[in-house]
Design a protein around this motif. Structure first.
Motif, PDB file in Angstrom:
ATOM      1  N   ALA A   5      34.145 -15.063  53.778  1.00  0.00           N
ATOM      2  CA  ALA A   5      33.538 -15.507  55.042  1.00  0.00           C
ATOM      3  C   ALA A   5      34.613 -15.660  56.125  1.00  0.00           C
ATOM      4  N   ALA A   6      35.776 -16.197  55.758  1.00  0.00           N
ATOM      5  CA  ALA A   6      36.874 -16.343  56.717  1.00  0.00           C
ATOM      6  C   ALA A   6      37.361 -14.977  57.185  1.00  0.00           C
ATOM      7  N   GLU A   7      37.450 -14.021  56.272  1.00  0.00           N
ATOM      8  CA  GLU A   7      37.861 -12.661  56.641  1.00  0.00           C
ATOM      9  C   GLU A   7      36.884 -12.070  57.645  1.00  0.00           C
ATOM     10  N   GLU A   8      35.596 -12.193  57.374  1.00  0.00           N
ATOM     11  CA  GLU A   8      34.590 -11.640  58.278  1.00  0.00           C
ATOM     12  C   GLU A   8      34.666 -12.278  59.666  1.00  0.00           C
ATOM     13  N   LYS A   9      34.958 -13.565  59.707  1.00  0.00           N
ATOM     14  CA  LYS A   9      34.993 -14.290  60.972  1.00  0.00           C
ATOM     15  C   LYS A   9      36.286 -14.050  61.754  1.00  0.00           C
ATOM     16  N   LEU A  10      37.415 -13.866  61.060  1.00  0.00           N
ATOM     17  CA  LEU A  10      38.714 -13.853  61.732  1.00  0.00           C
ATOM     18  C   LEU A  10      39.338 -12.477  61.945  1.00  0.00           C
ATOM     19  N   VAL A  11      39.170 -11.546  61.012  1.00  0.00           N
ATOM     20  CA  VAL A  11      39.840 -10.247  61.123  1.00  0.00           C
ATOM     21  C   VAL A  11      39.379  -9.537  62.400  1.00  0.00           C
ATOM     22  N   GLY A  12      40.369  -9.097  63.180  1.00  0.00           N
ATOM     23  CA  GLY A  12      40.094  -8.413  64.443  1.00  0.00           C
ATOM     24  C   GLY A  12      40.172  -9.316  65.664  1.00  0.00           C
ATOM     25  N   ARG A  13      40.100 -10.621  65.456  1.00  0.00           N
ATOM     26  CA  ARG A  13      40.192 -11.555  66.581  1.00  0.00           C
ATOM     27  C   ARG A  13      41.636 -11.680  67.042  1.00  0.00           C
ATOM     28  N   VAL A  14      41.810 -11.856  68.346  1.00  0.00           N
ATOM     29  CA  VAL A  14      43.142 -12.039  68.919  1.00  0.00           C
ATOM     30  C   VAL A  14      43.502 -13.515  68.850  1.00  0.00           C
ATOM     31  N   VAL A  15      44.754 -13.777  68.420  1.00  0.00           N
ATOM     32  CA  VAL A  15      45.229 -15.150  68.300  1.00  0.00           C
ATOM     33  C   VAL A  15      46.571 -15.301  69.001  1.00  0.00           C
ATOM     34  N   VAL A  16      46.864 -16.536  69.383  1.00  0.00           N
ATOM     35  CA  VAL A  16      48.191 -16.913  69.856  1.00  0.00           C
ATOM     36  C   VAL A  16      48.685 -18.002  68.919  1.00  0.00           C
ATOM     37  N   MET A  17      49.898 -17.804  68.394  1.00  0.00           N
ATOM     38  CA  MET A  17      50.472 -18.734  67.431  1.00  0.00           C
ATOM     39  C   MET A  17      51.308 -19.790  68.149  1.00  0.00           C
ATOM     40  N   ALA A  18      51.637 -20.855  67.436  1.00  0.00           N
ATOM     41  CA  ALA A  18      52.435 -21.945  67.988  1.00  0.00           C
ATOM     42  C   ALA A  18      53.808 -21.462  68.449  1.00  0.00           C
ATOM     43  N   ASP A  19      54.352 -20.422  67.793  1.00  0.00           N
ATOM     44  CA  ASP A  19      55.675 -19.913  68.173  1.00  0.00           C
ATOM     45  C   ASP A  19      55.616 -18.837  69.248  1.00  0.00           C
ATOM     46  N   LYS A  73      53.898 -15.916  69.189  1.00  0.00           N
ATOM     47  CA  LYS A  73      53.446 -14.600  68.738  1.00  0.00           C
ATOM     48  C   LYS A  73      51.960 -14.464  69.050  1.00  0.00           C
ATOM     49  N   ALA A  74      51.561 -13.243  69.389  1.00  0.00           N
ATOM     50  CA  ALA A  74      50.154 -12.999  69.690  1.00  0.00           C
ATOM     51  C   ALA A  74      49.773 -11.619  69.180  1.00  0.00           C
ATOM     52  N   GLY A  75      48.509 -11.461  68.852  1.00  0.00           N
ATOM     53  CA  GLY A  75      47.991 -10.188  68.395  1.00  0.00           C
ATOM     54  C   GLY A  75      46.696 -10.394  67.638  1.00  0.00           C
ATOM     55  N   ALA A  76      46.166  -9.274  67.153  1.00  0.00           N
ATOM     56  CA  ALA A  76      44.913  -9.320  66.402  1.00  0.00           C
ATOM     57  C   ALA A  76      45.209  -9.611  64.933  1.00  0.00           C
ATOM     58  N   ILE A  77      44.353 -10.396  64.319  1.00  0.00           N
ATOM     59  CA  ILE A  77      44.491 -10.705  62.896  1.00  0.00           C
ATOM     60  C   ILE A  77      44.154  -9.452  62.091  1.00  0.00           C
ATOM     61  N   ASP A  78      45.110  -9.050  61.233  1.00  0.00           N
ATOM     62  CA  ASP A  78      44.926  -7.891  60.358  1.00  0.00           C
ATOM     63  C   ASP A  78      44.279  -8.271  59.039  1.00  0.00           C
ATOM     64  N   ARG A  79      44.774  -9.372  58.468  1.00  0.00           N
ATOM     65  CA  ARG A  79      44.340  -9.770  57.127  1.00  0.00           C
ATOM     66  C   ARG A  79      44.359 -11.267  56.979  1.00  0.00           C
ATOM     67  N   VAL A  80      43.539 -11.760  56.072  1.00  0.00           N
ATOM     68  CA  VAL A  80      43.503 -13.186  55.734  1.00  0.00           C
ATOM     69  C   VAL A  80      43.882 -13.287  54.255  1.00  0.00           C
ATOM     70  N   TYR A  81      44.788 -14.206  53.940  1.00  0.00           N
ATOM     71  CA  TYR A  81      45.270 -14.407  52.578  1.00  0.00           C
ATOM     72  C   TYR A  81      44.969 -15.830  52.138  1.00  0.00           C
ATOM     73  N   LEU A  82      44.917 -16.020  50.848  1.00  0.00           N
ATOM     74  CA  LEU A  82      44.772 -17.355  50.288  1.00  0.00           C
ATOM     75  C   LEU A  82      46.101 -17.737  49.650  1.00  0.00           C
ATOM     76  N   ASP A  83      46.672 -18.851  50.096  1.00  0.00           N
ATOM     77  CA  ASP A  83      47.961 -19.338  49.612  1.00  0.00           C
ATOM     78  C   ASP A  83      47.732 -20.697  48.968  1.00  0.00           C
ATOM     79  N   ASP A  84      48.220 -20.875  47.760  1.00  0.00           N
ATOM     80  CA  ASP A  84      47.965 -22.131  47.043  1.00  0.00           C
ATOM     81  C   ASP A  84      48.695 -23.326  47.644  1.00  0.00           C
ATOM     82  N   VAL A  85      49.641 -23.089  48.554  1.00  0.00           N
ATOM     83  CA  VAL A  85      50.360 -24.183  49.205  1.00  0.00           C
ATOM     84  C   VAL A  85      49.790 -24.490  50.584  1.00  0.00           C
TER      85      VAL A  85
END
Length: 72
Positions: free
Chosen positions: A20-34, A36-48
């Protein structure tokens, strides 16, 4: 209910939410705290960190918590 079936249900729910997160986020443009900006390519799950994203044009993965702006 056995422990294995409880674990399987939890795993299925996690994968369902990741999809569901992939469907909602992939392709959307984001601006990061540092900055960086661009479109989200992929969503990953990190255990940390939980959800992490990769952004087109930038090497690496970032925690979703570092996103300052997501295109609506």
């Amino acid at each position: 209910m056995s422990e294995s079936s409880i674990g399987e249900k939890r795993a299925i729910n996690i994968l369902r939410e990741l999809h569901a997160a992939e469907e909602k986020l992939v392709g959307r443009v984001v601006v990061m705290a540092d900055g960086k900006a661009g479109a989200i390519d992929r969503v990953y799950l990190d255990d940390v960190h939980g959800l992490r994203i990769s952004i087109s044009g930038h090497d690496g993965q970032w925690p979703i918590s570092t996103v300052k702006f997501i295109q609506s």
